[in-house]
Design an enzyme around this catalytic site. Structure first.
Site, PDB file in Angstrom:
ATOM      1  N   HIS A   1       0.814  -1.213   0.000  1.00  0.00           N
ATOM      2  CA  HIS A   1       0.000   0.000   0.000  1.00  0.00           C
ATOM      3  C   HIS A   1       0.853   1.272   0.000  1.00  0.00           C
ATOM      4  O   HIS A   1       2.066   1.230   0.199  1.00  0.00           O
ATOM      5  CB  HIS A   1      -0.946  -0.021   1.200  1.00  0.00           C
ATOM      6  N   HIS A   2       0.190   2.391  -0.253  1.00  0.00           N
ATOM      7  CA  HIS A   2       0.855   3.691  -0.328  1.00  0.00           C
ATOM      8  C   HIS A   2       0.658   4.423   0.990  1.00  0.00           C
ATOM      9  O   HIS A   2      -0.437   4.397   1.559  1.00  0.00           O
ATOM     10  CB  HIS A   2       0.254   4.511  -1.477  1.00  0.00           C
TER      11      HIS A   2
END
Length: 415
Positions: free
Chosen positions: A266-267
């Site tokens: 994920h970011h």
């Protein structure tokens, strides 16, 4: 296993050409069969002479790009052992190293013992446009082949040095492999799942990023030479290249001294942006703005998510990323990856399956972009740089055997 000459004290081993450019958009039908004698099929770097004193990955990757784009690259190797990567797997059926074959395709090989015959490399450099080396700082100077000595004889020479930590700083003399740099740069600390240990990236990003920076720096130096009439000495560090690739992780620490944690795929600042579980596997979805989230929510069959104050804006979605992930995966569990990807693609939401390497290499886009080519009968990854009016052949010259071109080069240069 990738290196930048860790054995510091035991090396194994006037053309007016400025870097060209192309303003045209790349065509859909690149030309084939480059020929140095045919201007219509010669690469943009045709006529450029590059002396390659690098081995393994970082340096050879940079000079591979130059060779792919038409430069003449003479690879200098130790007569007894050659490049270490000649013995790195995976191996083809005939025993050739795929590792070596990829990053040394299209080059010429000359065997030279640098300790016994440094004058041979000096003779090459006197007529060269570019020299690239990846010994530890100081080794080339001790051999009489440092940038200052060679550029005194050929001021137009662009001399590029690639090393683990660069020519300056307290670690400049330390040996380095890709994993060492990934660890020290902090990259490993942010790679992996939150509950797991730090892990190395699946690709040799420290080597490869240094190689790309080396290629770009050499091209910039050639443009500068065309303007100012002189070459330069380029100093590229794998460490610097990797730190520059830390991107948002470095920015988070620089902003308020927050040490980023591992968050898997994920970011840290955009949501939803990563891999999500569906009924039969994972898909990646990247929702880069609020308008796109409206489309994504509708494609999921849950348009109300875009009106939820916890998710309506990216800042809220990022703050509630774990909750949002749970909601999304509950919805995705109702159908297969293929069906969800079809819906998301129809809604213009950026998404993809999590391919394995075989699936990636057989993807229709890989074939369309000529990212699978043949060199010397071996199937290899293709060239990334596509330029209108220049060739991008699917069949390229093989990597050389050790000293394959030695006799001809010695005769040409008179040693």
């Amino acid at each position: 296993m990738t290196a930048v000459h860790p054995d510091a004290d035991h090396p194994r081993d006037e053309q007016n050409v400025s870097a060209p450019g192309a303003s045209d958009a790349p065509t859909d039908a690149p030309t084939d069969a480059p020929s140095a004698d045919d201007p219509s099929t010669a690469g943009p770097l045709a006529g450029l002479l590059v002396i390659d004193l690098t081995r393994v990955l970082a340096g050879p990757f940079a000079t591979m790009i130059m060779a792919d784009l038409g430069a003449r690259v003479i690879k200098v190797e130790h007569p007894a052992t050659g490049d270490d990567s000649r013995r790195y797997g995976p191996f083809a059926a005939d025993g050739r190293s795929m590792y070596f074959a990829r990053v040394n395709r299209g080059k010429q090989s000359l065997a030279v013992d640098l300790k016994k015959h440094p004058e041979q490399v000096a003779a090459l450099a006197a007529r060269a446009d570019v020299l690239v080396e990846n010994f530890r700082p100081g080794v080339m100077d001790r051999l009489g082949l440092g940038a200052q000595a060679l550029r005194a004889r050929n001021p137009r020479l662009v001399y590029a040095s690639v090393s683990g930590y660069g020519a300056t700083g307290p670690r400049s003399g330390e040996p380095a492999y890709d994993a060492v740099i990934q660890a020290r740069s902090g990259l490993m600390s942010v790679t992996g799942e939150p509950e797991g240990p730090p892990v190395k990236s699946g690709a040799s990003v420290s080597d490869l990023s240094a190689g790309v920076y080396t290629f770009g720096a050499v091209m910039a130096a050639l443009v500068g030479r065309g303007i100012h009439g002189r070459g330069t000495h380029i100093d590229i560090a794998m460490f610097d290249a990797t730190v520059s690739f830390l991107e948002g992780n470095a920015l988070a620490w620089l902003a308020d001294r927050t040490v980023p944690n591992r968050i898997g795929s994920h970011h840290p600042n955009i949501a939803p942006f990563g891999a999500f579980a569906a009924a039969d596997g994972q898909i990646v979805v990247c929702v880069g703005n609020d308008a796109l989230f409206v489309s994504f929510a509708a494609a999921l069959g849950a348009p109300e998510l875009a009106q939820n104050p916890q998710f309506a804006q990216n800042a809220n979605r990022s703050a509630n990323r774990l909750l949002l992930t749970a909601v999304i995966e509950e919805l995705l569990a109702a159908d297969t990856c293929a069906n969800w990807l079809a819906r998301l693609e129809a809604a213009k939401v950026p998404c993809a399956p999590v391919n394995d390497i075989g699936q990636a290499m057989t993807d229709v886009q890989t074939q369309a972009r000529r990212m699978r080519i043949t060199a010397g009968g071996l199937e290899l990854p293709g060239q990334v740089v596509k330029m209108a009016g220049y060739p991008d052949p699917v069949e390229r010259p093989a990597a050389p055997e050790l000293d394959e071109h030695g006799a001809a080069i010695r005769a040409e240069f008179g040693f």
